[in-house]
Design a protein around this motif. Structure first.
Motif, PDB file in Angstrom:
ATOM      1  N   PHE A  74       0.886  -1.293   0.221  1.00 37.73           N
ATOM      2  CA  PHE A  74      -0.060  -0.023   0.026  1.00 37.73           C
ATOM      3  C   PHE A  74       0.722   1.215   0.074  1.00 37.73           C
ATOM      4  N   TYR A  77      -0.338   5.294   4.505  1.00 39.65           N
ATOM      5  CA  TYR A  77      -1.119   4.984   5.696  1.00 39.65           C
ATOM      6  C   TYR A  77      -1.487   6.400   6.639  1.00 39.65           C
ATOM      7  N   LEU A  86      -7.046   0.659   3.478  1.00 41.15           N
ATOM      8  CA  LEU A  86      -6.208  -0.578   3.967  1.00 41.15           C
ATOM      9  C   LEU A  86      -6.992  -1.203   5.004  1.00 41.15           C
ATOM     10  N   TYR A 102       0.958  -7.500   4.800  1.00 39.78           N
ATOM     11  CA  TYR A 102       0.986  -6.245   4.005  1.00 39.78           C
ATOM     12  C   TYR A 102       2.183  -5.525   4.462  1.00 39.78           C
ATOM     13  N   VAL A 104       3.517  -0.953   4.093  1.00 42.89           N
ATOM     14  CA  VAL A 104       3.054   0.245   3.717  1.00 42.89           C
ATOM     15  C   VAL A 104       4.263   1.280   3.338  1.00 42.89           C
ATOM     16  N   ASN A 106       4.835   4.455   2.449  1.00 40.28           N
ATOM     17  CA  ASN A 106       5.081   5.724   2.895  1.00 40.28           C
ATOM     18  C   ASN A 106       5.370   6.678   1.870  1.00 40.28           C
ATOM     19  N   GLN A 112       8.459   0.850  -1.441  1.00 36.12           N
ATOM     20  CA  GLN A 112       7.404  -0.353  -2.034  1.00 36.12           C
ATOM     21  C   GLN A 112       7.979  -1.492  -2.998  1.00 36.12           C
TER      22      GLN A 112
END
Length: 376
Positions: A74, A77, A86, A102, A104, A106, A112
């Motif tokens: 993702f 967040y 999410l 999962y 995140v 940022n 990622q």
């Protein structure tokens, strides 16, 4: 009981149905001449192709949702909409029996990519990627392909000139963000006509530069015909999706243009994210003006807090960028693992909120927040 409530709410509150669009093409092979050898070789080539297709079909293993490990990468967040997206995604998939590791990112492409590589190492059956930028994923998508892990793009799209659905990833599920920007432009025109009876002198603030949501919403806003001078866009500036930055931007424009009292002073703020709207509302009040009386504020996001702001009179219109669409993503993955062919794109429908429907939708969104335990 919890699972039943979730499914009943999904049916009652579904934001829309799938709208797929596909393209097809025909490959042609041109030969300067046909020889007897080529003619003889053709059946052998066809047999080889057929054998390869049969082997691929045999390699595909149908799976039930309860057998799947679905990794999620993702983009961030940090906002109310991202947290809800999410958390509700994880809730829906876990209720269906999936294991859901999962990570995140940022808003960092490098992070990622590392996250996706880690999900590959965890031997996920599929990966849902909500990218934080439109490019930079070639190598990691190839790694997924080499590992036999299908990737589903969700929320933010990748550059279609670089990446192709059905080749680099399975399919894209997202709202039409250009349409969101266009709807924000139409809302600005409504302010000019119905509230100001004149020209809307607008400042536009948006989130993270380079992110598809920001690019498409700005492009959509610019698609609106402003040739009659009903809307004059004074400035377009990034707030990096930070309320404090948006507040500073709006305050500076109000001071530099003289505000709504001036002949061509700011009287409308268009915010392309919820966090930008928080900053804009604070700026208008801090400068001694009343939202939606002196300066009108429009937002694209349409989270529950935006609906409350409409109810309170702080926002004029909110264009929804949906948060609760996990059932659509779950259905796509279920179809894929049952061997169904998917379209390149599925749309998440959106709604426009104003004073007439804000309370109704606030109550609906509140039920979703109760499911995931979100308190803001």
């Amino acid at each position: 009981m919890r699972k039943t409530v979730a499914y009943l709410l999904a049916l009652a509150l579904a934001a829309g149905t799938f709208a797929g669009c596909s393209s097809s093409g025909t490959n042609t092979t041109t030969a300067a001449a046909t020889t007897a050898a080529e003619t003889t070789a053709a059946p052998a080539a066809a047999d080889t192709t057929k054998a390869a297709e049969t082997e691929t079909e045999a390699a595909f293993e149908k799976k039930e949702l309860s057998e799947l490990k679905i990794g999620v990468s993702f983009y961030a967040y940090a906002s109310a909409s991202a947290i809800r997206q999410l958390d509700y995604l994880r809730y829906v998939f876990e209720e269906a029996g999936c294991e859901v590791p999962y990570a995140v990112a940022n808003n960092s492409v490098e992070q990622q990519i590392a996250d996706v590589e880690n999900l590959i190492e965890q031997d996920c059956d599929a990966i849902i990627l909500d990218p934080c930028q439109m490019e930079g994923y070639e190598d990691v998508l190839q790694q997924c392909k080499d590992a036999g892990i299908p990737v589903f793009i969700m929320g933010n799209k990748l550059n279609p000139e670089v990446y192709t659905a059905g080749e680099d990833y399975v399919t894209l599920l997202q709202s039409d963000m250009v349409l969101q920007g266009e709807n924000a432009g139409h809302a600005t025109a409504k302010v000019a006509k119905e509230e100001l009876q004149g020209t809307a002198y607008a400042v536009v603030t948006f989130g993270t530069p380079g992110m598809q949501s920001a690019t498409d919403r700005i492009n959509g806003y610019n698609n609106i015909d402003f040739s009659d001078d009903s809307i004059v866009t004074i400035g377009v500036q990034t707030a990096y999706n930070k309320a404090a930055d948006a507040q500073s931007i709006v305050e500076n424009y109000i001071m530099s243009t003289g505000g709504p009292e001036a002949e061509k002073g700011v009287n409308t703020i268009v915010c392309m994210t919820h966090n930008c709207a928080i900053g804009a509302i604070a700026a208008v009040k801090n400068m001694g003006y009343k939202p939606n009386e002196d300066i009108y504020i429009i937002v694209v996001d349409g989270v529950k807090e935006d609906l409350q702001a409409i109810i309170d009179g702080d926002l004029y219109i909110a264009v929804e960028s949906p948060c609760f669409y996990a059932e659509q993503q779950l259905e796509l993955i279920e179809k894929y693992f049952q061997g169904e062919k998917l379209e390149p794109y599925y749309e998440i429908k959106t709604t426009i909120f104003d004073k007439d429907n804000a309370q109704e939708w606030y109550d609906k969104f509140n039920e979703y927040d109760t499911i995931i335990g979100y308190t803001g």
